[in-house]
Design an enzyme around this catalytic site. Structure first.
Site, short mmCIF file in Angstrom:
data_model
loop_
_atom_site.label_atom_id
_atom_site.label_comp_id
_atom_site.label_asym_id
_atom_site.label_seq_id
_atom_site.Cartn_x
_atom_site.Cartn_y
_atom_site.Cartn_z
N HIS A 106 27.95 37.85 17.53
CA HIS A 106 27.75 36.42 17.24
C HIS A 106 26.53 36.17 16.36
O HIS A 106 26.07 35.03 16.25
CB HIS A 106 27.61 35.63 18.54
CG HIS A 106 28.88 35.58 19.33
ND1 HIS A 106 28.92 35.15 20.62
CD2 HIS A 106 30.15 35.91 19.02
CE1 HIS A 106 30.15 35.22 21.08
NE2 HIS A 106 30.91 35.69 20.11
N ILE A 153 23.16 32.39 13.72
CA ILE A 153 23.61 32.63 15.09
C ILE A 153 24.75 31.67 15.43
O ILE A 153 24.60 30.46 15.30
CB ILE A 153 22.45 32.40 16.09
CG1 ILE A 153 21.24 33.25 15.70
CG2 ILE A 153 22.90 32.67 17.52
CD1 ILE A 153 19.95 32.81 16.36
N CYS A 154 25.85 32.22 15.87
CA CYS A 154 26.99 31.41 16.31
C CYS A 154 26.83 31.18 17.81
O CYS A 154 27.17 32.04 18.63
CB CYS A 154 28.30 32.13 15.99
SG CYS A 154 29.76 31.21 16.47
N LEU A 155 26.27 30.03 18.17
CA LEU A 155 25.99 29.69 19.56
C LEU A 155 26.20 28.19 19.71
O LEU A 155 25.56 27.40 19.01
CB LEU A 155 24.56 30.09 19.92
CG LEU A 155 24.09 29.87 21.35
CD1 LEU A 155 24.90 30.71 22.34
CD2 LEU A 155 22.61 30.21 21.48
N TRP A 198 30.98 25.81 12.98
CA TRP A 198 31.36 27.00 13.72
C TRP A 198 32.68 26.79 14.45
O TRP A 198 33.00 25.69 14.88
CB TRP A 198 30.28 27.36 14.74
CG TRP A 198 28.96 27.68 14.13
CD1 TRP A 198 27.86 26.89 14.12
CD2 TRP A 198 28.60 28.88 13.43
NE1 TRP A 198 26.83 27.52 13.47
CE2 TRP A 198 27.25 28.74 13.03
CE3 TRP A 198 29.27 30.05 13.11
CZ2 TRP A 198 26.58 29.72 12.33
CZ3 TRP A 198 28.59 31.03 12.41
CH2 TRP A 198 27.26 30.86 12.03
#
Length: 152
Positions: A84, A91-93, A145
């Site tokens: 991620h 950051i894919c959060l 995202w």
């Protein structure tokens, strides 16, 4: 930056400096010089793939903080390889975009990222890393995202 944002950031910074959770290193130089941008070190937890490794997070706060999420990304020479985390540090959060609320804080974001690193089963960047890095905005907050995998 509004007075409310400044007060909130000063309060969060004081708490982080006095009670930094295990695994977080506050860069006093960067945070003292500019409230709009902080650098916080994240140390991989023992017993994980990232044990003892140190990574640097950069937080950039806009004028609408805490109503809008900060821009958060890994910076420096070492970006963790994680499903991620893109090689450019993005950051894919979900809490950094769709799931952000003003109740969250810098500390809660750092702990979420530390938890994300700790639960990883393999060190590798997302499968679309090369395409994303080549075509994305420099600001990860502008990325739309697609959250489809929370098992990593």
């Amino acid at each position: 930056m509004s007075d409310a944002a400044t007060r909130r950031l000063m309060k969060e910074l004081a708490q982080l400096k006095s009670e930094a959770p295990e695994g977080l290193l506050v860069d006093n130089t960067s945070t003292s010089n500019d409230l709009k941008q902080w650098k916080i070190g994240v140390v991989g937890a023992e017993g994980t793939l990232y044990a003892g490794e140190v990574f640097m997070l950069q937080f950039t706060f806009g004028p609408q903080y805490p109503f809008n999420s900060p821009e958060v990304m890994f910076v420096g020479e070492t970006i963790p390889a994680h499903p991620h985390i893109y090689s450019n540090g993005h950051i894919c959060l979900s809490i950094l975009s769709d799931d952000w609320t003003p109740a969250l804080s810098v500390q809660s974001v750092c702990l979420s990222i530390l938890s994300m690193l700790s639960s990883s089963k393999e060190k590798k960047h997302p499968i679309d890393d090369a395409i994303y890095v080549r075509t994305c905005s420099k600001n990860p907050s502008k990325t739309r995202w697609w959250f489809h995998d929370d098992s990593v």
